[in-house]
Design a protein around this motif. Structure first.
Motif, PDB file in Angstrom:
ATOM      1  N   GLU A  95      42.403  37.081  47.434  1.00 18.39           N
ATOM      2  CA  GLU A  95      42.298  36.808  48.877  1.00 18.39           C
ATOM      3  C   GLU A  95      42.184  35.312  49.112  1.00 18.39           C
ATOM      4  O   GLU A  95      41.395  34.636  48.439  1.00 18.39           O
ATOM      5  CB  GLU A  95      41.072  37.518  49.440  1.00 18.39           C
ATOM      6  CG  GLU A  95      40.922  37.331  50.941  1.00 18.39           C
ATOM      7  CD  GLU A  95      39.743  38.121  51.487  1.00 18.39           C
ATOM      8  OE1 GLU A  95      39.514  38.034  52.707  1.00 18.39           O
ATOM      9  OE2 GLU A  95      39.074  38.807  50.698  1.00 18.39           O
ATOM     10  N   PRO A  96      42.991  34.746  50.034  1.00 17.19           N
ATOM     11  CA  PRO A  96      42.964  33.302  50.242  1.00 17.19           C
ATOM     12  C   PRO A  96      41.641  32.846  50.846  1.00 17.19           C
ATOM     13  O   PRO A  96      40.964  33.616  51.527  1.00 17.19           O
ATOM     14  CB  PRO A  96      44.127  33.059  51.204  1.00 17.19           C
ATOM     15  CG  PRO A  96      44.326  34.353  51.881  1.00 17.19           C
ATOM     16  CD  PRO A  96      43.965  35.421  50.876  1.00 17.19           C
ATOM     17  N   ASN A  97      41.316  31.586  50.660  1.00 21.25           N
ATOM     18  CA  ASN A  97      40.082  30.995  51.165  1.00 21.25           C
ATOM     19  C   ASN A  97      40.374  30.254  52.471  1.00 21.25           C
ATOM     20  O   ASN A  97      41.177  29.328  52.515  1.00 21.25           O
ATOM     21  CB  ASN A  97      39.523  30.026  50.120  1.00 21.25           C
ATOM     22  CG  ASN A  97      38.160  29.481  50.551  1.00 21.25           C
ATOM     23  OD1 ASN A  97      37.585  29.921  51.536  1.00 21.25           O
ATOM     24  ND2 ASN A  97      37.669  28.531  49.772  1.00 21.25           N
TER      25      ASN A  97
ATOM     26  N   MET B 122      47.957  39.775  54.842  1.00 17.52           N
ATOM     27  CA  MET B 122      46.911  39.504  53.851  1.00 17.52           C
ATOM     28  C   MET B 122      47.199  40.297  52.584  1.00 17.52           C
ATOM     29  O   MET B 122      47.603  41.457  52.669  1.00 17.52           O
ATOM     30  CB  MET B 122      45.538  39.886  54.413  1.00 17.52           C
ATOM     31  CG  MET B 122      44.389  39.606  53.446  1.00 17.52           C
ATOM     32  SD  MET B 122      42.810  40.134  54.141  1.00 17.52           S
ATOM     33  CE  MET B 122      42.681  38.985  55.483  1.00 17.52           C
ATOM     34  N   ALA B 123      46.977  39.692  51.413  1.00 18.33           N
ATOM     35  CA  ALA B 123      47.191  40.397  50.139  1.00 18.33           C
ATOM     36  C   ALA B 123      46.116  41.439  49.937  1.00 18.33           C
ATOM     37  O   ALA B 123      44.984  41.297  50.411  1.00 18.33           O
ATOM     38  CB  ALA B 123      47.186  39.416  48.980  1.00 18.33           C
ATOM     39  N   LYS B 124      46.486  42.524  49.321  1.00 17.92           N
ATOM     40  CA  LYS B 124      45.550  43.625  49.078  1.00 17.92           C
ATOM     41  C   LYS B 124      44.736  43.366  47.830  1.00 17.92           C
ATOM     42  O   LYS B 124      45.204  42.786  46.864  1.00 17.92           O
ATOM     43  CB  LYS B 124      46.321  44.934  48.918  1.00 17.92           C
ATOM     44  CG  LYS B 124      47.064  45.342  50.170  1.00 17.92           C
ATOM     45  CD  LYS B 124      47.763  46.664  49.954  1.00 17.92           C
ATOM     46  CE  LYS B 124      48.516  47.090  51.193  1.00 17.92           C
ATOM     47  NZ  LYS B 124      49.223  48.366  51.016  1.00 17.92           N
ATOM     48  N   LYS B 125      43.471  43.870  47.813  1.00 21.63           N
ATOM     49  CA  LYS B 125      42.612  43.768  46.633  1.00 21.63           C
ATOM     50  C   LYS B 125      42.986  44.827  45.605  1.00 21.63           C
ATOM     51  O   LYS B 125      43.517  45.882  45.945  1.00 21.63           O
ATOM     52  CB  LYS B 125      41.150  43.960  47.020  1.00 21.63           C
ATOM     53  CG  LYS B 125      40.569  42.804  47.808  1.00 21.63           C
ATOM     54  CD  LYS B 125      39.105  43.035  48.036  1.00 21.63           C
ATOM     55  CE  LYS B 125      38.491  41.875  48.782  1.00 21.63           C
ATOM     56  NZ  LYS B 125      37.049  42.055  49.010  1.00 21.63           N
ATOM     57  N   LYS B 126      42.644  44.546  44.371  1.00 20.63           N
ATOM     58  CA  LYS B 126      42.844  45.553  43.328  1.00 20.63           C
ATOM     59  C   LYS B 126      41.824  46.649  43.519  1.00 20.63           C
ATOM     60  O   LYS B 126      40.685  46.411  43.873  1.00 20.63           O
ATOM     61  CB  LYS B 126      42.663  44.938  41.938  1.00 20.63           C
ATOM     62  CG  LYS B 126      43.722  43.905  41.580  1.00 20.63           C
ATOM     63  CD  LYS B 126      43.499  43.380  40.181  1.00 20.63           C
ATOM     64  CE  LYS B 126      44.558  42.352  39.826  1.00 20.63           C
ATOM     65  NZ  LYS B 126      44.355  41.810  38.456  1.00 20.63           N
TER      66      LYS B 126
END
Length: 690
Positions: free
Chosen positions: A22-24, A1-5
């Motif tokens: 973040e993907p849906n 999962m990509a990290k949030k800023k």
């Protein structure tokens, strides 16, 4: 999962690939989920707990004794000892009433469902004592019986399957017998051929490669043939010898059939001794098993003639088991101190056994009637070293060969016993006469062999020195002592083989391979004396018309095979077969004709003589015709080959003349040829003599 800023990275480039939105994972509009849980997670759902978990490993034991609380522990110990043979018991429940008394049933939970099934198979209908016979069922059976519909529906009609005819071998109109020949083609690989003994040449019925690992054996009535394999044994039968049943007993070395072919006993080695299993032939079910200490005794069970009882000898006792339950007769053994041997009558439920001498008490031979266990005859014997029990096949007589001594020598501790001045008695019990009288025949010479005439009242004995023995024939009659009717002196024989129909006997020396055919009704004339070097077996066919002698590869490795003779000793067939193992005639079941009918046929035999004579002539004519046709075919084949070779010889004549200097040597006159003898020195040797 990509990290949030995060605030920590707020100064970083917004387009950095490591930090994206973040993907849906929401389903799109109008999405239909058509994948079931079973398709998606079928393997995991199969392992989920259920209400019936563990029930398949629970058994219900009914008809156990109803006991007070003080006796409950003893009852638990006895039942647990029995049922623990089938596996590990993890839980036991004995329901009790208000007074603490057991209700007569119990629940037992095993570690595995297969162990519960084994407990049901082994202990259902097991007799605990005279008043209690277990009824053992799986707990899951209750649900099965609860769901029985109230309205009965007839079962679906099954397609009829034609079963193999196990008795087709006795339906031959000319009553030709069958036999099997076994030969080893490779280590632990034996080929077996089945033949019918027709005229003029035997007809091959079936040949099976790799049919057995060691040898084969016919059942007593000829219905089955048994083969031996690493996993166990199998029985075969029918017109093309289909597999009828298999019995898993690894390492089986020996088998025994019950006389009526209802049961099979297999013997195989284990680490602790010899394991014996009794099987039901029809169902293949194991009826009972035993483990014997030591490996010396192969056959330890003796069957009654009607398969109702089977017995074995224990320490100072005889254990008699009833069939089909295989429980001890009256739930206890027969105590017989000092018993040394026993044998069943071949026609009646009577056991003969003998007891050794003990503390100045003489040895004793006893006849006991079963199942009443009533002693019907006793005979005391003195100075006895050993006894052998020999029943006549018809059950009319019992001969007890008694080895007796004049002096007895023991060491100080009675460990080493020597018998001196040996002589021998034959005690003859007349089983069909009132009060079973006993006659005695004494012989002072060494006994080498004894044999009853199967149908008749004669017996024969080989006695004397092994290389120059005597053969004596005795006749037994009612009310008189057995009489010596003939003595053949200075005979070199080791075994006696009576014809199954009586009258004829073969005196065999299985060390040297010599045989003498004797007719006991014609002043014991020796009709033939054939030789079969190294022959180690003699087999009469069931009708007493043919005899086979064989040289097995178990004994020698060269010139193995078998010879077939008529009952008078005339050679019919010689067969040399590499790695020949055994020859066995197929037994026949007893006739269905009554004794009165058989006597009537024998009395009026002259009426049938003409029909039999005509049939024999037709058979001989047919045999001669077939033989002539066979010879004619062989001659035609030879003449065809000969004419072909002559044509080649004529065609090559010009070539021969050219090679021989244009001289036609084929037509030279032999009278014009001069013979000249030329001598020349081949080799010269000089030997110096000191």
């Amino acid at each position: 999962m990509a990290k949030k800023k995060s605030e920590e990275h707020s100064g970083a480039d917004a387009n950095d690939s490591d930090y994206t939105e973040e993907p849906n994972f929401d389903d799109p509009p109008n999405f239909v989920d058509n994948i079931s849980d079973e398709d998606l997670l079928g393997d995991m759902l199969a392992q989920r707990p259920s209400e019936a978990d563990g029930v398949e490993s629970v058994v219900v034991v009914d008809n156990i004794p109803k006991v007070e609380p003080v006796r409950l522990e003893k009852l638990k110990s006895v039942i647990n000892k029995l049922f623990s043979h089938c596996g590990d018991i993890v839980n036991v429940v004995y329901p009790v009433d208000e007074e603490g008394k057991t209700k007569g049933y119990a629940f037992m939970e095993y570690k595995q469902a297969s162990q519960a099934e084994e407990a049901v198979k082994k202990f259902n209908n097991h007799r605990l004592d005279k008043n209690h016979i277990f009824a053992v069922n799986l707990f899951t059976d209750f649900q099965k019986y609860e769901n029985i519909p109230e309205k009965w529906e007839p079962p679906t009609v099954q397609t009829f399957k034609v079963q193999s005819d196990l008795y087709n071998f006795i339906n031959d109109p000319d009553t030709y017998d069958q036999y099997c020949v076994a030969a080893e083609t490779a280590p632990n690989c034996v080929q077996v051929g089945f033949w019918q003994n027709v005229l003029p040449e035997p007809f091959e019925l079936e040949t099976r490669e790799r049919f057995t690992d060691t040898f084969v054996k016919w059942s007593p009535l000829g219905t089955y043939v048994v083969t031996f394999h690493k996993p166990g044994v199998a029985i075969w039968g029918g017109s093309s010898f289909q597999k009828i049943q298999k019995f898993p007993h690894p390492g089986t070395q020996f088998v025994e059939f019950s006389p009526c072919e209802n049961y099979l006993v297999t013997y195989g080695p284990t680490q602790t001794g010899q394991k014996i299993i009794i099987w039901d032939i029809r169902t293949g079910a194991e009826k009972r098993s035993f483990v014997a200490d030591g490996m010396s005794v192969l056959s330890m069970f003796r069957w009654s003639h009607d398969d109702k009882f089977v017995a074995r000898m224990g320490e100072n006792s005889i254990h008699i088991y009833e069939t089909p339950s295989f429980y001890l007769l009256n739930l206890k053994s027969i105590k017989i101190p000092g018993i040394r041997g026993f044998s069943w009558s071949p026609t009646d439920n009577v056991i003969a056994y003998w007891v050794e001498e003990q503390n100045q008490i003489p040895a004793r031979v006893t006849l006991m009637e079963i199942p009443k266990k009533r002693e019907i005859r006793n005979k005391n014997l003195f100075h006895v070293a050993d006894c052998k029990l020999h029943w006549q096949k018809s059950g009319d007589y019992l001969c007890v060969k008694v080895d007796r001594y004049s002096k007895l020598k023991k060491d100080k501790k009675d460990l080493d016993v020597k018998f001196l001045g040996m002589f021998y008695n034959f005690e003859i019990f007349h089983m069909r006469e009132k009060e079973i009288p006993v006659d005695s025949v004494e012989i002072r010479e060494l006994i080498l062999a004894f044999a009853w005439e199967p149908i008749g009242n004669k017996f024969s004995i080989i006695h004397g020195e092994p290389n120059s023995s005597n053969v004596s024939f005795y006749e037994v009659n009612k009310g008189v002592k057995p009489s010596l009717v003939k003595r053949l002196e200075k005979k070199s024989c080791t075994h006696l083989f009576w014809s199954p129909r009586g009258q004829f006997i073969v005196m065999a020396n299985l060390t040297m391979g010599t045989f003498e055919f004797v007719d006991s009704t014609n002043d014991y004339i020796i009709s033939a004396s054939p030789d079969h070097f190294r022959a180690s077996e003699v087999e009469w066919d069931p009708t007493g018309r043919y005899v086979v002698t064989g040289v097995s590869s178990w004994k020698v490795k060269e010139d193995t095979g078998f010879n077939m003779y008529t009952f008078q000793g005339r050679i019919i067939k010689r067969t040399i077969l590499k790695n020949f193992v055994q020859f066995l005639w197929r037994p026949r079941p007893p006739t269905l004709l009554s004794e009165e009918k058989q006597k009537e046929i024998k009395k009026n035999l002259k009426k049938y003589y003409a029909a039999f004579e005509q049939k024999d002539r037709l058979r001989l004519t047919r045999a001669s015709k077939e033989l002539l046709e066979k010879r004619s075919q062989l001659r035609e084949t030879f003449m065809e080959y000969r004419n072909k070779r002559i044509a080649e010889w004529v065609e090559q004549k010009s070539r021969r003349v050219m090679l021989r200097g244009h001289v036609d040597t084929d037509n030279l006159e032999t009278d014009e040829v001069d013979e000249e003898i030329v001598e020349f020195l081949v080799k010269e040797e000089v030997t110096l003599l000191e």
